[in-house]
Design an enzyme around this catalytic site. Structure first.
Site, mmCIF file in Angstrom:
data_model
loop_
_atom_site.group_PDB
_atom_site.id
_atom_site.type_symbol
_atom_site.label_atom_id
_atom_site.label_comp_id
_atom_site.label_asym_id
_atom_site.label_seq_id
_atom_site.Cartn_x
_atom_site.Cartn_y
_atom_site.Cartn_z
ATOM 1 N N CYS A 65 -1.864 -0.867 -3.139
ATOM 2 C CA CYS A 65 -1.519 0.556 -3.144
ATOM 3 C C CYS A 65 -1.110 0.974 -1.735
ATOM 4 O O CYS A 65 -1.755 0.533 -0.788
ATOM 5 C CB CYS A 65 -2.723 1.409 -3.557
ATOM 6 S SG CYS A 65 -3.202 1.166 -5.260
ATOM 7 N N PRO A 66 -0.136 1.824 -1.532
ATOM 8 C CA PRO A 66 0.652 2.436 -2.594
ATOM 9 C C PRO A 66 1.958 1.710 -2.884
ATOM 10 O O PRO A 66 2.847 2.278 -3.495
ATOM 11 C CB PRO A 66 0.956 3.817 -2.004
ATOM 12 C CG PRO A 66 1.158 3.543 -0.552
ATOM 13 C CD PRO A 66 0.273 2.361 -0.211
#
Lengths: 274, 78
Positions: free
Chosen positions: B17-18
């Site tokens: 992430c992200p």
């Protein structure tokens, strides 16, 4: 155009933004921005525009770096003192982001060269520190229909406005003529807080990014005024002046003026009359 | 959900992430309205965050299913 893996990583935090995405990033990578002056305004603006991945950034400046510049002109380092500002600016921006093609225009803008310099750029960011250049840039942008972000700073105050020629007020709608030489002090005489330059230059970069991305509202038809001591931001509505000498219904300024000479002539005439 | 209707696939195994978000967003941008994207996500943070972002402001997620230690999502381009 397909983003490379390293570009996806580098720009990930702005690709995530609503209305930016990969398409917005491609717009930025294809954009061409001209920064006039690698000084207090041009420095922060250049840093953010290069970081954001503007494909081509031109920088106009004829000066060399001086020690007294470093308090606010954050593109340059102590080791750059004595070297051309456009060269240290180019090196710094390329170090931040090799995606950016930086064009160094080491020259002083005049009525003779300005149209040729600005013609290949999508938008102009004026970070100049003197009235002759400011009027020359405004006039050249209006005459050649180039969008312009203006910024100005002095002491603890700053201002910014964005000009879409023919659509919103130009600098002459606000201030029809330059002040007589000597009336308004320069940063050299009156001083400037570096952080004020940083704020206004950053607001200009923000305007340029929004213009390229086509998002949000621009500072068109309104002058943003910042005071660092209050501290306050104010907006003053600035309608397009139908009587503007440059962009009004009956323009009288139809060619570019080199004010320095004009002002010198006028001031010597005033002296002889007195 | 008609499984035969999957138009594009993206394997985000090992993508943190992200960046898995970013890649999903970029993939969806290339797709046509109404097309279905199958995304494979790691267990843990990715499966907690990606559908949440989808719910807040993003394309509808049609299906979430666990396959071994990974997750399979079907996302519709709007």
């Amino acid at each position: 155009m397909k983003l490379r893996e390293d570009q996806i990583e580098r720009y990930s935090r702005q690709i995530l933004l609503p209305n930016v995405g990969g398409k917005g990033q491609e717009k930025l990578l294809n954009a061409k921005v001209l920064i006039i002056g690698a000084g207090g305004l041009g420095s922060p603006a250049g840093l953010y525009l290069a970081s954001a991945g503007i494909g081509k950034i031109g920088i106009v400046d004829s000066d060399v770096v001086e020690l007294n510049n470093l308090q606010r002109q954050i593109l340059h380092a102590t080791s750059d003192v004595g070297n051309a500002k456009v060269l240290s600016a180019k090196e710094r921006l390329n170090n931040i982001n090799p995606d950016v093609e930086v064009i160094a225009h080491r020259l002083r803008l005049t009525s003779e060269n300005i149209l040729d310099v600005i013609k290949d750029y999508d938008i102009i960011l004026d970070g100049s520190d003197n009235f002759p250049t400011r009027y020359l840039v405004n006039d050249a942008c209006v005459l050649s229909e180039k969008p312009l972000s203006h910024g100005g700073i002095l002491k603890f105050d700053g201002q910014a406005i964005t000009i879409l020629p023919g659509k919103s007020a130009c600098y002459r709608c606000l201030f029809p003529e330059p002040p007589p030489p000597g009336l308004v002090p320069s940063c050299q005489e009156a001083g400037i807080l570096g952080a004020v330059a940083g704020l206004i230059g950053t607001i200009q970069a923000n305007e340029v990014l929004k213009y390229i991305l086509g998002i949000g509202d621009l500072l068109t038809g309104k002058l943003l005024i910042f005071n660092a001591l209050d501290p306050s931001f104010r907006q003053v509505k600035v309608p397009k002046d139908p009587k503007c000498q440059l962009c009004g219904e009956r323009p009288t300024v139809t060619e570019l003026i080199d004010y320095e000479e004009f002002c010198h002539v006028r001031s010597s005439q005033t002296l002889s009359v007195d | 959900m008609d499984e035969a209707r999957i138009d594009e696939r993206i394997d985000l195994s090992g993508v943190i992430c992200p960046n898995n978000f970013v890649k999903t967003k970029l993939k969806l941008e290339e797709m046509k309205q109404g097309q279905i994207l199958e995304a494979i996500l790691d267990n843990g943070e990715p499966i907690r965050d990606v559908p949440r972002a989808g719910k807040e402001k993003g394309p509808p997620i049609l299906k979430v299913e666990k396959i071994g230690n990974k997750w399979r999502l079907l996302i519709k381009k709007v």
